[in-house]
Enzyme design. Structure first.
Site, PDB file in Angstrom:
ATOM      1  N   LYS A  30       0.839  -1.211   0.000  1.00 26.99           N
ATOM      2  CA  LYS A  30       0.000   0.000   0.000  1.00 26.99           C
ATOM      3  C   LYS A  30       0.870   1.255   0.000  1.00 26.99           C
ATOM      4  O   LYS A  30       0.682   2.159  -0.813  1.00 26.99           O
ATOM      5  CB  LYS A  30      -0.907  -0.003   1.237  1.00 26.99           C
ATOM      6  CG  LYS A  30      -1.563   1.330   1.515  1.00 26.99           C
ATOM      7  CD  LYS A  30      -2.536   1.279   2.674  1.00 26.99           C
ATOM      8  CE  LYS A  30      -1.962   1.625   4.022  1.00 26.99           C
ATOM      9  NZ  LYS A  30      -1.609   3.040   4.224  1.00 26.99           N
ATOM     10  N   ASN A  31       1.839   1.312   0.922  1.00 30.32           N
ATOM     11  CA  ASN A  31       2.594   2.556   1.076  1.00 30.32           C
ATOM     12  C   ASN A  31       3.681   2.746   0.026  1.00 30.32           C
ATOM     13  O   ASN A  31       4.399   3.742   0.042  1.00 30.32           O
ATOM     14  CB  ASN A  31       3.166   2.668   2.499  1.00 30.32           C
ATOM     15  CG  ASN A  31       2.052   2.909   3.504  1.00 30.32           C
ATOM     16  OD1 ASN A  31       0.926   3.253   3.119  1.00 30.32           O
ATOM     17  ND2 ASN A  31       2.341   2.731   4.784  1.00 30.32           N
ATOM     18  N   ARG A 100      -4.780  10.599   4.479  1.00 23.86           N
ATOM     19  CA  ARG A 100      -3.530  11.323   4.714  1.00 23.86           C
ATOM     20  C   ARG A 100      -2.588  11.226   3.504  1.00 23.86           C
ATOM     21  O   ARG A 100      -1.909  12.189   3.147  1.00 23.86           O
ATOM     22  CB  ARG A 100      -2.862  10.742   5.967  1.00 23.86           C
ATOM     23  CG  ARG A 100      -1.441  11.161   6.212  1.00 23.86           C
ATOM     24  CD  ARG A 100      -1.333  12.514   6.858  1.00 23.86           C
ATOM     25  NE  ARG A 100       0.051  12.930   7.018  1.00 23.86           N
ATOM     26  CZ  ARG A 100       0.429  14.058   7.597  1.00 23.86           C
ATOM     27  NH1 ARG A 100      -0.463  14.892   8.066  1.00 23.86           N
ATOM     28  NH2 ARG A 100       1.696  14.369   7.710  1.00 23.86           N
ATOM     29  N   CYS A 124      -6.000   8.112   9.396  1.00 26.50           N
ATOM     30  CA  CYS A 124      -6.175   7.417  10.664  1.00 26.50           C
ATOM     31  C   CYS A 124      -5.917   8.362  11.829  1.00 26.50           C
ATOM     32  O   CYS A 124      -5.141   9.304  11.717  1.00 26.50           O
ATOM     33  CB  CYS A 124      -5.184   6.269  10.759  1.00 26.50           C
ATOM     34  SG  CYS A 124      -5.469   5.006   9.553  1.00 26.50           S
ATOM     35  N   ARG A 129      -0.549  14.785  13.332  1.00 27.31           N
ATOM     36  CA  ARG A 129      -0.186  14.654  11.924  1.00 27.31           C
ATOM     37  C   ARG A 129      -0.201  15.998  11.170  1.00 27.31           C
ATOM     38  O   ARG A 129      -0.986  16.217  10.244  1.00 27.31           O
ATOM     39  CB  ARG A 129      -1.063  13.609  11.247  1.00 27.31           C
ATOM     40  CG  ARG A 129      -0.967  12.273  11.957  1.00 27.31           C
ATOM     41  CD  ARG A 129      -1.534  11.140  11.169  1.00 27.31           C
ATOM     42  NE  ARG A 129      -0.567  10.554  10.270  1.00 27.31           N
ATOM     43  CZ  ARG A 129      -0.830   9.543   9.465  1.00 27.31           C
ATOM     44  NH1 ARG A 129      -2.018   9.017   9.441  1.00 27.31           N
ATOM     45  NH2 ARG A 129       0.099   9.050   8.672  1.00 27.31           N
ATOM     46  N   ASP A 317       3.948   0.624  12.206  1.00 25.90           N
ATOM     47  CA  ASP A 317       2.750  -0.032  11.666  1.00 25.90           C
ATOM     48  C   ASP A 317       2.605  -1.477  12.147  1.00 25.90           C
ATOM     49  O   ASP A 317       1.575  -2.105  11.895  1.00 25.90           O
ATOM     50  CB  ASP A 317       2.764   0.012  10.122  1.00 25.90           C
ATOM     51  CG  ASP A 317       2.543   1.429   9.600  1.00 25.90           C
ATOM     52  OD1 ASP A 317       2.047   2.267  10.362  1.00 25.90           O
ATOM     53  OD2 ASP A 317       2.871   1.689   8.430  1.00 25.90           O
ATOM     54  N   ILE A 339       6.872   7.280  17.206  1.00 29.02           N
ATOM     55  CA  ILE A 339       6.565   8.044  15.981  1.00 29.02           C
ATOM     56  C   ILE A 339       5.262   8.840  16.106  1.00 29.02           C
ATOM     57  O   ILE A 339       5.207  10.011  15.754  1.00 29.02           O
ATOM     58  CB  ILE A 339       6.455   7.107  14.743  1.00 29.02           C
ATOM     59  CG1 ILE A 339       7.592   6.083  14.707  1.00 29.02           C
ATOM     60  CG2 ILE A 339       6.328   7.902  13.445  1.00 29.02           C
ATOM     61  CD1 ILE A 339       8.893   6.500  14.117  1.00 29.02           C
ATOM     62  N   ARG A 410      -9.130  -0.766   3.953  1.00 34.07           N
ATOM     63  CA  ARG A 410      -8.323   0.299   3.342  1.00 34.07           C
ATOM     64  C   ARG A 410      -6.916  -0.200   3.038  1.00 34.07           C
ATOM     65  O   ARG A 410      -6.276   0.276   2.108  1.00 34.07           O
ATOM     66  CB  ARG A 410      -8.217   1.499   4.299  1.00 34.07           C
ATOM     67  CG  ARG A 410      -9.434   2.394   4.287  1.00 34.07           C
ATOM     68  CD  ARG A 410      -9.161   3.659   5.063  1.00 34.07           C
ATOM     69  NE  ARG A 410      -7.845   4.200   4.715  1.00 34.07           N
ATOM     70  CZ  ARG A 410      -7.224   5.142   5.393  1.00 34.07           C
ATOM     71  NH1 ARG A 410      -7.791   5.668   6.451  1.00 34.07           N
ATOM     72  NH2 ARG A 410      -6.038   5.575   5.017  1.00 34.07           N
TER      73      ARG A 410
HETATM   74  N1  EPU Z   1       5.382  14.958  10.797  1.00 35.50           N
HETATM   75  C1  EPU Z   1       5.423  16.281  11.148  1.00 35.50           C
HETATM   76  N2  EPU Z   1       5.226  17.213  10.170  1.00 35.50           N
HETATM   77  C2  EPU Z   1       4.999  16.873   8.875  1.00 35.50           C
HETATM   78  C3  EPU Z   1       4.974  15.505   8.532  1.00 35.50           C
HETATM   79  C4  EPU Z   1       5.170  14.560   9.520  1.00 35.50           C
HETATM   80  O1  EPU Z   1       5.604  16.619  12.316  1.00 35.50           O
HETATM   81  O2  EPU Z   1       4.844  17.781   8.048  1.00 35.50           O
HETATM   82  C5  EPU Z   1       5.584  13.939  11.849  1.00 35.50           C
HETATM   83  C6  EPU Z   1       4.364  13.036  12.047  1.00 35.50           C
HETATM   84  O3  EPU Z   1       3.361  13.678  12.799  1.00 35.50           O
HETATM   85  C7  EPU Z   1       4.981  11.847  12.741  1.00 35.50           C
HETATM   86  C8  EPU Z   1       6.378  11.795  12.140  1.00 35.50           C
HETATM   87  O4  EPU Z   1       6.577  13.024  11.465  1.00 35.50           O
HETATM   88  O5  EPU Z   1       5.059  12.087  14.111  1.00 35.50           O
HETATM   89  C9  EPU Z   1       6.633  10.699  11.159  1.00 35.50           C
HETATM   90  O6  EPU Z   1       5.529  10.546  10.307  1.00 35.50           O
HETATM   91  P1  EPU Z   1       5.698  10.343   8.737  1.00 35.50           P
HETATM   92  O7  EPU Z   1       5.511  11.675   8.077  1.00 35.50           O
HETATM   93  O8  EPU Z   1       6.927   9.575   8.447  1.00 35.50           O
HETATM   94  O9  EPU Z   1       4.449   9.462   8.448  1.00 35.50           O
HETATM   95  P2  EPU Z   1       3.651   9.531   7.123  1.00 35.50           P
HETATM   96  O10 EPU Z   1       4.608   9.791   6.014  1.00 35.50           O
HETATM   97  O11 EPU Z   1       2.481  10.401   7.285  1.00 35.50           O
HETATM   98  C10 EPU Z   1       3.925   6.989   6.490  1.00 35.50           C
HETATM   99  C11 EPU Z   1       2.979   5.860   6.263  1.00 35.50           C
HETATM  100  C12 EPU Z   1       2.334   5.466   7.590  1.00 35.50           C
HETATM  101  C13 EPU Z   1       3.451   5.046   8.548  1.00 35.50           C
HETATM  102  C14 EPU Z   1       4.457   6.187   8.700  1.00 35.50           C
HETATM  103  C15 EPU Z   1       5.646   5.832   9.543  1.00 35.50           C
HETATM  104  C16 EPU Z   1       2.252   6.268   3.999  1.00 35.50           C
HETATM  105  C17 EPU Z   1       1.164   6.623   3.078  1.00 35.50           C
HETATM  106  N3  EPU Z   1       1.969   6.287   5.302  1.00 35.50           N
HETATM  107  O12 EPU Z   1       3.134   8.041   7.032  1.00 35.50           O
HETATM  108  O13 EPU Z   1       1.484   4.365   7.328  1.00 35.50           O
HETATM  109  O14 EPU Z   1       2.896   4.741   9.805  1.00 35.50           O
HETATM  110  O15 EPU Z   1       4.947   6.590   7.403  1.00 35.50           O
HETATM  111  O16 EPU Z   1       6.326   4.762   8.998  1.00 35.50           O
HETATM  112  O17 EPU Z   1       3.341   5.918   3.567  1.00 35.50           O
HETATM  113  C18 EPU Z   1      -0.416   3.007   7.590  1.00 35.50           C
HETATM  114  O18 EPU Z   1      -0.085   2.468   6.527  1.00 35.50           O
HETATM  115  O19 EPU Z   1      -1.325   2.546   8.340  1.00 35.50           O
HETATM  116  C19 EPU Z   1       0.282   4.226   7.999  1.00 35.50           C
HETATM  117  C20 EPU Z   1      -0.192   5.060   8.926  1.00 35.50           C
END
Ligand code: EPU
Length: 433
Positions: A30-31, A100, A124, A129, A317, A339, A410
């Site tokens: 998915k990701n 997201r 989620c 976030r 995850d 995280i 999802r």
């Molecule tokens: N963060 C910020 N500011 C930003 C962006 C992120 O503070 O502008 C923070 C987040 O709040 C979090 C940390 O950075 O505390 C790390 O989050 P990250 O941005 O890496 O997460 P993401 O990119 O939103 C992806 C996956 C998630 C997975 C995380 C961590 C996708 C589409 N989503 O999310 O997957 O948990 O990386 O590995 O790639 C899931 O599949 O269920 C899922 C939530």
């Protein structure tokens, strides 16, 4: 008021009996596919993707892409995107608010159209976030940011500027969005403290095949030479296997398998999980593309601490599924979620099922085991905790009813069918509300 079709799972617990048997194939990730679909916007032509999971998040991103002017169709696990006709850069409000991952589209849209507008992206309920890192790094590339009628409006006057970007947090989607924006910038951009997740390597491989010049994906420093738009290739791109799905099957198998084989996966993406489970006493064998998990003798598994970390650390995850596993281990385990700030609330439901879990603060819980679990009525709060509840319900004694399974759909294709093929007793029912 419109009628809503809600689905639930009825799950018969195995009371800890290790009886699941068979083989289960892992779907495409998915990701990885979601950012790759965003990357298809950089190709004003056809993109064909193989090993695409048949899940709701793919349908939602497809719908957003259609709203931008792309043609998208999925037949089984093959997805075709023709982004030649993209003429709009406003992301669908309703879908983006619920997903997201829609935020990844900002990078390629800025590259292709010089503008993008979108609402605050939802998804989620894992914590705040924010999107500050997207906005400030785009600004370093010359993008102006404003807010109009509850939507962010990002635009660039002329071409994007190549930039030296340092990410305060190695965010996965920020790394992906910046990598894609940098493709249209003049000169070489550098992303430091980049996330190193395998999905980023997969995205870079897809972009490189279409002509992008990306170096260092999978390391903390990524360099992107601005090349302008990419070219369509007739050869399909095969999306990497889903390491989180493979890890979830592995944890399920560790608890409840007589023997299961998890195929179409890459065990190297799960080294920390396999290492911890082996240390705990789970018999695991791997080949380059599969994992076999067998039941151990009567010796209980030993507990271990888990601290989530960016790749190659323990994936957030898989934090919920491993916590379910720890309820069945002997000893005490500290689970530290580093995280996200709201990703341990589901543990209250495990306590209702009989687990001995104490929450110290929103980031840390102590799990004491083993404690037998009892079937209950449950509601999945997010994709991953939802699947953890399926595992807990299968390990428990008695029946559980799990609602809100749309969330599980999802991220996992037909999970009920696949678990039934291993011998689980899980049925899906619909209720109109
Ligand atoms: N963060 C910020 N500011 C930003 C962006 C992120 O503070 O502008 C923070 C987040 O709040 C979090 C940390 O950075 O505390 C790390 O989050 P990250 O941005 O890496 O997460 P993401 O990119 O939103 C992806 C996956 C998630 C997975 C995380 C961590 C996708 C589409 N989503 O999310 O997957 O948990 O990386 O590995 O790639 C899931 O599949 O269920 C899922 C939530």
């Amino acid at each position: 008021m419109s009628l809503q079709n809600k689905e639930s799972f009825r799950i018969a617990g195995l009371s800890g009996t290790k009886s699941l048997r068979g083989s289960v194939a892992v779907s495409g990730a998915k990701n990885a596919v979601l950012p790759i679909m965003a990357g298809a916007l950089l190709i004003p032509g056809k993109t064909i993707l193989h090993n695409v999971p048949v899940i709701d998040d793919v349908s939602r991103i497809s719908e957003i892409l259609r709203g931008l002017g792309a043609e998208v169709s999925q037949e089984g696990t093959t997805l075709t995107i023709d982004a030649s006709g993209v003429s709009n850069s406003d992301l669908n409000n309703d879908i983006s608010k619920r997903l997201r991952a829609s935020v990844i589209l900002t990078g390629p849209l800025l590259a292709r159209m010089g503008s993008v507008s979108f609402p605050h992206p939802g998804g989620c309920v894992l914590g705040a976030r924010p999107i500050d890192l997207f906005l400030e790094n785009f600004q370093k590339m010359g993008v102006t940011v404003s807010e109009e009628e509850g939507r962010y409006v990002l635009s660039v006057n002329g071409a994007l500027k190549a930039a030296d970007l340092f990410l305060r947090i190695p965010s996965v989607t920020v790394t992906e969005a910046m990598m894609m924006a940098a493709i249209a910038a003049k000169g070489t951009s550098v992303i430091k403290n980049a996330a190193m997740e395998p999905e980023i390597v997969d995205l870079a491989a897809f972009l490189t095949k279409a002509g992008a010049k990306v170096r260092g994906a999978g390391t903390p420093t990524i360099e992107v030479d601005g090349t302008g738009m990419l070219s369509s290739t007739s050869e399909p791109y095969t999306v990497m296997p889903d390491r989180i799905e493979a890890g979830s099957f592995l944890i399920l198998g560790s608890l409840l398998a007589e023997e299961i084989e998890i195929t179409n996966c890459n065990p190297l993406h799960l080294e920390i999980v396999i290492d911890m489970l082996k240390q705990s006493g789970v018999p695991i064998e791997t080949t380059p593309t599969s994992i076999i998990v067998r039941k151990n003798g009567s010796k209980p598994f030993s507990s271990f601490n888990v601290k989530t970390h960016e790749y190659p650390g323990f994936p957030t995850d898989l934090q919920a599924p491993i916590t379910v596993f720890l309820t069945q281990c002997e000893g005490e385990a500290l689970v530290h979620e580093t995280i996200f700030e709201a990703r341990l609330n589901y543990t209250q439901d495990l306590v209702r099922m009989g687990a001995n879990i104490t929450m110290f603060d929103p980031h840390r819980v102590l799990v004491k085991g083993p404690t037998p679990l009892k079937g209950k009525e449950l509601e999945g709060p997010d994709i991953r905790a939802g699947l953890a509840f399926v595992i807990a319900a299968l390990a428990a004694e008695g029946e559980s009813v799990l609602s809100n399974v749309q969330l599980i759909d999802r991220g996992y294709a037909k999970i009920d069918e696949r678990l039934r093929s291993l011998g689980a007793r899980i049925t899906r029912s619909s209720v109109c509300e």
